[in-house]
Design an enzyme around this catalytic site. Sequence first.
Site, PDB file in Angstrom:
ATOM      1  N   SER A 259     -26.861  49.366   8.631  1.00  0.00           N
ATOM      2  CA  SER A 259     -26.110  48.477   9.508  1.00  0.00           C
ATOM      3  C   SER A 259     -24.781  49.127   9.821  1.00  0.00           C
ATOM      4  O   SER A 259     -24.301  49.983   9.079  1.00  0.00           O
ATOM      5  CB  SER A 259     -25.883  47.134   8.836  1.00  0.00           C
ATOM      6  OG  SER A 259     -24.937  47.287   7.802  1.00  0.00           O
ATOM      7  N   LYS A 260     -24.204  48.675  10.936  1.00  0.00           N
ATOM      8  CA  LYS A 260     -22.935  49.237  11.378  1.00  0.00           C
ATOM      9  C   LYS A 260     -21.892  49.100  10.285  1.00  0.00           C
ATOM     10  O   LYS A 260     -21.046  49.955  10.112  1.00  0.00           O
ATOM     11  CB  LYS A 260     -22.456  48.500  12.624  1.00  0.00           C
ATOM     12  CG  LYS A 260     -22.772  49.238  13.904  1.00  0.00           C
ATOM     13  CD  LYS A 260     -22.227  48.488  15.101  1.00  0.00           C
ATOM     14  CE  LYS A 260     -23.315  47.657  15.743  1.00  0.00           C
ATOM     15  NZ  LYS A 260     -22.934  46.825  16.837  1.00  0.00           N
ATOM     16  N   ARG A 261     -21.952  47.993   9.576  1.00  0.00           N
ATOM     17  CA  ARG A 261     -20.911  47.731   8.594  1.00  0.00           C
ATOM     18  C   ARG A 261     -21.028  48.634   7.375  1.00  0.00           C
ATOM     19  O   ARG A 261     -20.044  49.134   6.872  1.00  0.00           O
ATOM     20  CB  ARG A 261     -20.935  46.255   8.177  1.00  0.00           C
ATOM     21  CG  ARG A 261     -19.606  45.569   8.421  1.00  0.00           C
ATOM     22  CD  ARG A 261     -19.758  44.068   8.500  1.00  0.00           C
ATOM     23  NE  ARG A 261     -20.566  43.679   9.641  1.00  0.00           N
ATOM     24  CZ  ARG A 261     -21.535  42.764   9.592  1.00  0.00           C
ATOM     25  NH1 ARG A 261     -21.843  42.191   8.459  1.00  0.00           N
ATOM     26  NH2 ARG A 261     -22.210  42.447  10.680  1.00  0.00           N
TER      27      ARG A 261
END
Length: 496
Positions: A259-261
């Site tokens: 995920s981007k995070r």
Amino acid sequence: MPSDIRVRIAPSPTGPLHIGTARTALFNYLFARHTGGTFVLRLEDTDVARSTAAFEKDILDALHWLGITWDEGPGVAGLEEAGPYAPYRQMQRLGSYAEAAEALLAKDLAYRCYCTPEELEADRRAREAAKLPPAYSGRCAHLTPDERAAREAEGRRGAIRFRVRPGVVGWNDLIRDRVEIDTANLGGDFVIVRADGTPLYHFTVVVDDAAMQISHVIRGEDHVSNTPKHILLFEALGYGIPTFGHVPLILNPDGTKMSKRKSQTAVSDYIAQGFTREALVNYLAFLGWSPGTEDDLLTLDEIAQRFELDKVQKGGARFDRERLEWLNGQWIRRLDDADLVARLLPFTEAAAVAGQIDRAPSEGELTALLPIVRERLSTLASITDVAGFLWRELTPDPAALVPKRWDAATTIEGLAAAGERLAAHDAVTWEADELEPPLRRLVEARGWKAGDLFMAIRMAVTGQAATPPLFDVLVALGRERTLARLDAAVEALRSA
Ligand code: GLU
């Protein structure tokens, strides 16, 4: 050989090019190139609030940078757009979605739904309380013309919902083999056009894949649950159904979803860190696919020659940064000198601007340095880790100068004596194989260990414990700077 195979990548410009999208684009590209097919790029920009021109540019630029070219779509051959099915931006194709929606309404394969957000929210809660999966209640599925008219008279502008037929939808997936899903699990009739007239992904993707004659839909495994909806729409619209292939997702090393995070997912970040296109493409292709031979290093063209979609594995592929860095190092070794220097220069210049080094080296300096740094570079940016001491003033750190087995007094003695021996050389004999023997004799005469003296010198002249071979480093630094740094180190130890 040209073929009728037509594949596409359909990115939404709501973020920078994601590593997973790049890999899906790559697999489509490879499949098209391998089969003599056509590769289309379509921008799915209907999420107007989140789509930006900057993300669009990032996506196209990063794909181009990777060497992934497409035959139709925006940015082909430097043109605004090219191809027989233009436009390739969904916001410019709204008319065709409206037309298709009308056709479904006319055949009662879709209907207007006037449910308010409050009603839908109450339905959702009720199902949740009853521990049922979310699904549309069907409240508007069978309204009479009068009931419809009454709702319209209230000023309600209905969304358009597609009627999901009962039964099983199945397809022979190129990668996952047979997949069958009972339409009872699709959450009921789904919205294809919002009340404000904006069409939704499930709908636009089908209308466009049909309009653009897409023969094979190759996309991420996260779309498996969407595919039955798409097949139902293809059927209802009377279109031929393309062949589907769902590529496994790229996972974090711990097996969780990227995920981007949590993970670095933007291709532009990998570019900024100094990964080469050759390594990234090679790495991404091998995430889930293998040529079935021992070959580790293959160019994009070599991969395209060997690529078979049905050899793509079913399981998720874990992203292994160390492996990517290794591969990058291998590709860096293969670049010819001029190419490597041209790719390093922006990184040394950026490091100078960022103040990591005091000045950027010239092209000539970098070229001369290649024999001693090339094998040590895992990324282009790592040039400043490997050789930054050449372009930076050093402030000696007395504590770091003293080798483990030595004390400060021995270090002062060692560095001073080394300085004297080295000073005996002039600029002409300042060569690695000339500098080493006198220092080895010094070590022997004093009963020291060469490793200790060499570590002290290395720390004194570079400020770091890991560097290219010491005598090559002394040559790269030059006589004056080497002697000055040795003096400064002795000075720092004395006054500590
Ligand atoms: N715009 C969709 C996405 O970015 C395309 C998915 C598809 O390939 O159908 O996920």
